[in-house]
Design an enzyme around this catalytic site. Sequence first.
Site, PDB file in Angstrom:
ATOM      1  N   ASP A  51       0.827  -1.206   0.000  1.00 15.02           N
ATOM      2  CA  ASP A  51       0.000   0.000   0.000  1.00 15.02           C
ATOM      3  C   ASP A  51       0.861   1.255   0.000  1.00 15.02           C
ATOM      4  O   ASP A  51       2.082   1.204   0.223  1.00 15.02           O
ATOM      5  CB  ASP A  51      -0.891   0.022   1.241  1.00 15.02           C
ATOM      6  CG  ASP A  51      -1.936  -1.077   1.227  1.00 15.02           C
ATOM      7  OD1 ASP A  51      -2.273  -1.557   0.129  1.00 15.02           O
ATOM      8  OD2 ASP A  51      -2.417  -1.452   2.312  1.00 15.02           O
ATOM      9  N   TYR A 109       7.051  -9.694   6.851  1.00 16.76           N
ATOM     10  CA  TYR A 109       6.977  -8.260   7.108  1.00 16.76           C
ATOM     11  C   TYR A 109       7.545  -7.959   8.486  1.00 16.76           C
ATOM     12  O   TYR A 109       7.574  -8.827   9.365  1.00 16.76           O
ATOM     13  CB  TYR A 109       5.522  -7.773   7.089  1.00 16.76           C
ATOM     14  CG  TYR A 109       4.875  -7.698   5.738  1.00 16.76           C
ATOM     15  CD1 TYR A 109       4.865  -6.516   5.009  1.00 16.76           C
ATOM     16  CD2 TYR A 109       4.244  -8.813   5.188  1.00 16.76           C
ATOM     17  CE1 TYR A 109       4.247  -6.438   3.767  1.00 16.76           C
ATOM     18  CE2 TYR A 109       3.628  -8.748   3.942  1.00 16.76           C
ATOM     19  CZ  TYR A 109       3.633  -7.556   3.240  1.00 16.76           C
ATOM     20  OH  TYR A 109       3.031  -7.482   2.017  1.00 16.76           O
TER      21      TYR A 109
END
Length: 251
Positions: A51, A109
């Site tokens: 994003d 992540y």
Amino acid sequence: MKLAGVVEYDGSDFSGWAAQPSRRTVEDTLSQALSTVLRQPVKLAVAGRTDAGVHATGQVVSFSADIPLDPGEIAYKATAVMPGDLALRRCVEAPADFDARRWASSRSYEYRVLNAAVRSPLAWGRSVYISRRLDETTLTEAAGKILGEHNFRAFTPSRTYHSYFVRRVSESRWDREGEELVYRITANSFLYGMVRALIGTMLEVADGKRSPEDFGRLLDSPEARRSSAGPSAPAHGLTLTGVGYEDVPGL
């Protein structure tokens, strides 16, 4: 020749990965650089679409090249014509049918929280600043509940393109590194917005706004909707650190 590349970027000034009209995106910028170097249109497949504001140190792409350039030379030349917040750090030859997304077996992540009395200018764009003391014991407990296979329906928007909400998480932990709390998670794949929603909800646990047990109940509730969980954590604390592959040496 099919190629695989490891891409690094600071997501602060990008409108995410995916190409969008009149927006600066990682996909557009990288494909334009590769097209310039290879003198042909380049279509990229990517391991995971990030994003706006999200960073990457281990994003992976795949693409084809019709000219006989050394992969290392492609990485060097493409990076030379890209802006300073984006680089093709490594490039290797891959199997002819390799696809960065379809072949990925895991994605990893990390999320950084600067938990200190005074903010740090150098950490400003890569970590989220929280001055109040967080309960690390409950953070650790909440992270442990994420391990394994769960239904993460509560951690993705209610209006979503996903139809299957079960994911398998092999790593989920918080580490204290000086003044930073660093969350690391690895899963076979992720739902849209899942990581930031998990972190935002865990931070509510650390603030005493919900119990670890309440958090755990959300992890296997197919009926739960996004409103049942906490707010999404800010994008700039999140970095895609790696993608796992079984049969591609050099990635």
